[in-house]
Design a protein around this motif. Structure first.
Motif, PDB file in Angstrom:
ATOM      1  N   GLU A  14      -3.490   4.254  90.571  1.00  0.00           N
ATOM      2  CA  GLU A  14      -2.572   4.413  91.766  1.00  0.00           C
ATOM      3  C   GLU A  14      -3.260   3.431  92.793  1.00  0.00           C
ATOM      4  OE1 GLU A  14      -2.215   8.029  94.424  1.00  0.00           O
ATOM      5  OE2 GLU A  14      -0.272   7.774  93.704  1.00  0.00           O
ATOM      6  N   PRO A  15      -2.592   2.652  93.826  1.00  0.00           N
ATOM      7  CA  PRO A  15      -3.021   1.864  94.615  1.00  0.00           C
ATOM      8  C   PRO A  15      -3.219   2.528  96.026  1.00  0.00           C
ATOM      9  CG  PRO A  15      -0.793   1.107  94.262  1.00  0.00           C
ATOM     10  CD  PRO A  15      -1.259   2.242  93.361  1.00  0.00           C
ATOM     11  N   THR A  16      -4.463   3.369  96.064  1.00  0.00           N
ATOM     12  CA  THR A  16      -4.554   4.135  97.273  1.00  0.00           C
ATOM     13  C   THR A  16      -4.511   3.391  98.593  1.00  0.00           C
ATOM     14  OG1 THR A  16      -6.100   5.503  95.687  1.00  0.00           O
ATOM     15  CG2 THR A  16      -6.203   5.859  98.014  1.00  0.00           C
ATOM     16  N   GLN A  17      -5.140   2.267  98.698  1.00  0.00           N
ATOM     17  CA  GLN A  17      -5.218   1.792  99.981  1.00  0.00           C
ATOM     18  C   GLN A  17      -3.820   1.291 100.347  1.00  0.00           C
ATOM     19  OE1 GLN A  17      -7.869   1.327 102.119  1.00  0.00           O
ATOM     20  NE2 GLN A  17      -8.765   2.803 100.763  1.00  0.00           N
ATOM     21  N   VAL A  18      -3.001   0.735  99.334  1.00  0.00           N
ATOM     22  CA  VAL A  18      -1.802   0.414  99.715  1.00  0.00           C
ATOM     23  C   VAL A  18      -0.984   1.384 100.190  1.00  0.00           C
ATOM     24  CG1 VAL A  18       0.333  -0.366  98.710  1.00  0.00           C
ATOM     25  CG2 VAL A  18      -1.608  -1.534  97.780  1.00  0.00           C
ATOM     26  N   LEU A  19      -1.104   2.665  99.698  1.00  0.00           N
ATOM     27  CA  LEU A  19      -0.460   3.707 100.128  1.00  0.00           C
ATOM     28  C   LEU A  19      -0.733   4.325 101.551  1.00  0.00           C
ATOM     29  CD1 LEU A  19      -0.293   5.905  96.866  1.00  0.00           C
ATOM     30  CD2 LEU A  19       1.586   4.316  97.746  1.00  0.00           C
ATOM     31  N   ILE A  20      -2.159   4.065 101.702  1.00  0.00           N
ATOM     32  CA  ILE A  20      -2.618   4.250 103.175  1.00  0.00           C
ATOM     33  C   ILE A  20      -2.198   3.429 104.234  1.00  0.00           C
ATOM     34  CG2 ILE A  20      -4.999   4.502 104.714  1.00  0.00           C
ATOM     35  CD1 ILE A  20      -6.235   5.242 102.067  1.00  0.00           C
ATOM     36  N   VAL A  21      -2.291   2.078 103.855  1.00  0.00           N
ATOM     37  CA  VAL A  21      -1.754   1.042 104.769  1.00  0.00           C
ATOM     38  C   VAL A  21      -0.362   1.268 105.138  1.00  0.00           C
ATOM     39  CG1 VAL A  21      -1.360  -1.531 105.161  1.00  0.00           C
ATOM     40  CG2 VAL A  21      -3.461  -0.573 104.199  1.00  0.00           C
ATOM     41  N   ALA A  22       0.491   1.670 103.869  1.00  0.00           N
ATOM     42  CA  ALA A  22       1.837   1.693 104.145  1.00  0.00           C
ATOM     43  C   ALA A  22       2.092   2.995 105.221  1.00  0.00           C
ATOM     44  CB  ALA A  22       2.658   1.896 102.733  1.00  0.00           C
ATOM     45  N   ALA A  23       1.381   3.868 104.826  1.00  0.00           N
ATOM     46  CA  ALA A  23       1.603   5.248 105.887  1.00  0.00           C
ATOM     47  C   ALA A  23       1.312   4.942 107.243  1.00  0.00           C
ATOM     48  CB  ALA A  23       0.743   6.394 105.314  1.00  0.00           C
ATOM     49  N   GLN A  24       0.330   4.237 107.299  1.00  0.00           N
ATOM     50  CA  GLN A  24      -0.092   3.851 108.661  1.00  0.00           C
ATOM     51  C   GLN A  24       1.010   2.766 109.429  1.00  0.00           C
ATOM     52  OE1 GLN A  24      -3.763   1.475 107.785  1.00  0.00           O
ATOM     53  NE2 GLN A  24      -4.791   3.225 108.883  1.00  0.00           N
ATOM     54  N   LEU A  25       1.618   2.193 108.551  1.00  0.00           N
ATOM     55  CA  LEU A  25       2.917   1.087 109.261  1.00  0.00           C
ATOM     56  C   LEU A  25       4.210   2.034 109.131  1.00  0.00           C
ATOM     57  CD1 LEU A  25       1.972  -2.164 107.492  1.00  0.00           C
ATOM     58  CD2 LEU A  25       1.475  -1.483 109.965  1.00  0.00           C
TER      59      LEU A  25
END
Length: 393
Positions: free
Chosen positions: A323-334
């Motif tokens: 799972e691309p963890t950082q992708v999900l974190i950045v998406a949540a931030q945006l």
């Protein structure tokens, strides 16, 4: 198109290329900016004018050469109004003081720009356009131009300079361009054609020779500059014969000053390009080896109208259970939704598993070259003449 026109166009394209590279904008944006400095709405309109024998004057070419030395940050941020402040260091600027407030006065492509601390006054080349006063957002009412007495003195200085500029323009043009004959016939200062009726490329209407000469060859309707004024409405089926007088905005008092508050603070405009850039960067953060880095670079990322993100990851380059963890974190931030899927496509190199053994691109490259040499020959190697399969000796 003669050799002079070809040379001038080549020079403009060269300036645009240099400007685009220096300011990291697209060639198309740079071409449109160059066209804008010459009075055209975009590069396509400039090309149309060149087909009708228009070429930039030596002074215009010199102004463009000076323009390309300036930063394009304000245009990239969508704030062309702020660009006027970037011209303050040009050599032709004149320094002055009104009371305790210093200013710089200069001429930018025939527009007079007067700038001080937190304010700008622009008197356009067009005599029918009102002066524009700009102040920065958040000045708490302390800006000098908000003082009526200061503004009156500043406008007087800027208008006097504008009158001088317009006089210089009229001197450079043929006498017939600014003085109609008894029948109202005037000569276009750029095209050289004579007529008593003129047409604006942007307005459906006729302009009399006296009108256009009085307005220094700017459209009395929309304010378009001389390159957009023609003696025939070639874009109409009847060449403009059926058109009535050009419509002017009678509600606008051209003698009044137009005030604008410019918020030049940086703002985040999340468009598709920026979202894709952040998502790919986050994928690279998630990558732990060369294979996954290639997978991040090779991934297909798209954004729909609601800014939801779709990411397709190559099966052979990205582990299906990772799972691309950082992708999900950045998406949540945006505040974005992300959908992940797997795809199968032609991968750039054979043996993708080699990339799982290292985090070094140089080490992976050597391993790949060794594998190609052992099993398949060097990559991208062209066959010798004797290996091409032909009958030549």
């Amino acid at each position: 198109m003669d050799m002079t026109e070809t040379k001038q166009l080549s020079s403009l394209k060269f300036f645009a290329k240099r400007y685009a590279r220096a300011n990291r904008i697209t060639q198309r944006q740079a071409l449109d900016l160059i066209a804008g400095q010459l009075g055209f709405t975009n590069w396509a309109k400039l090309i149309t004018a060149t087909k009708r024998d228009w070429i930039p004057s030596p002074d215009q070419m010199a102004n463009i050469e000076a323009f390309v030395a300036l930063p394009a940050a304000a245009f990239r941020a969508g704030r062309p109004e702020a660009m006027t402040r970037q011209f303050a260091y040009l050599e032709q600027a004149e320094d002055g003081v009104i009371g305790d407030h210093a200013y710089r006065l200069q001429v930018i492509l025939h527009d007079v720009v007067m700038a001080g601390d937190g304010w700008t006054i622009k008197v356009p080349e067009n005599p029918g356009a009102p002066p524009i006063v700009e102040t920065s957002a958040g000045n708490d009412g302390k800006c000098a131009v908000l003082n009526p007495e200061f503004l009156k003195k500043a406008l007087s200085i800027a208008r006097d300079r504008a009158a001088q500029v317009r006089g210089e323009i009229s001197t450079d043009w043929p006498r017939r361009s600014t003085k109609p004959d008894k029948d109202g016939v005037v000569r276009h200062p750029l095209w050289g054609s004579d007529s008593d009726i003129w047409f604006c490329l942007h307005c459906d209407g006729k302009i009399t020779g006296r009108q256009i000469a009085q307005n220094l060859w700017h459209c009395p309707g929309c304010g378009a500059s001389p390159p957009d004024i023609f003696d025939t409405a070639f874009w109409c089926e009847d060449a403009g014969a059926s058109l009535g007088p050009v419509k002017t905005d009678s509600a606008v008092n051209r003698s009044e000053t137009e005030f604008r508050v410019v918020d030049d603070r940086p703002k985040l405009d999340l468009n598709e390009e920026k979202i894709v850039l952040l998502m790919r960067s986050a994928l690279l953060d998630d990558a732990t080896n060369i294979s996954e880095k290639l997978g991040a670079l090779h991934a297909e990322i798209s954004v729909d109208n609601e800014n939801d993100v779709w990411i397709s990851l190559e099966e052979d380059l990205w582990p299906h259970n990772k799972e691309p963890t950082q992708v999900l974190i950045v998406a949540a931030q945006l505040g974005l939704e992300v959908e992940l899927e797997t795809m199968w496509s032609a991968i750039p190199f054979a043996w993708p598993g080699l990339g799982e053994l290292t985090t070094s691109t140089s080490e992976f490259t050597q391993m790949m070259l060794d594998a190609y040499a052992q099993y398949g020959g060097s990559p991208d190697k062209k066959p010798k003449e004797s290996e091409c399969g032909c009958d030549q000796p």
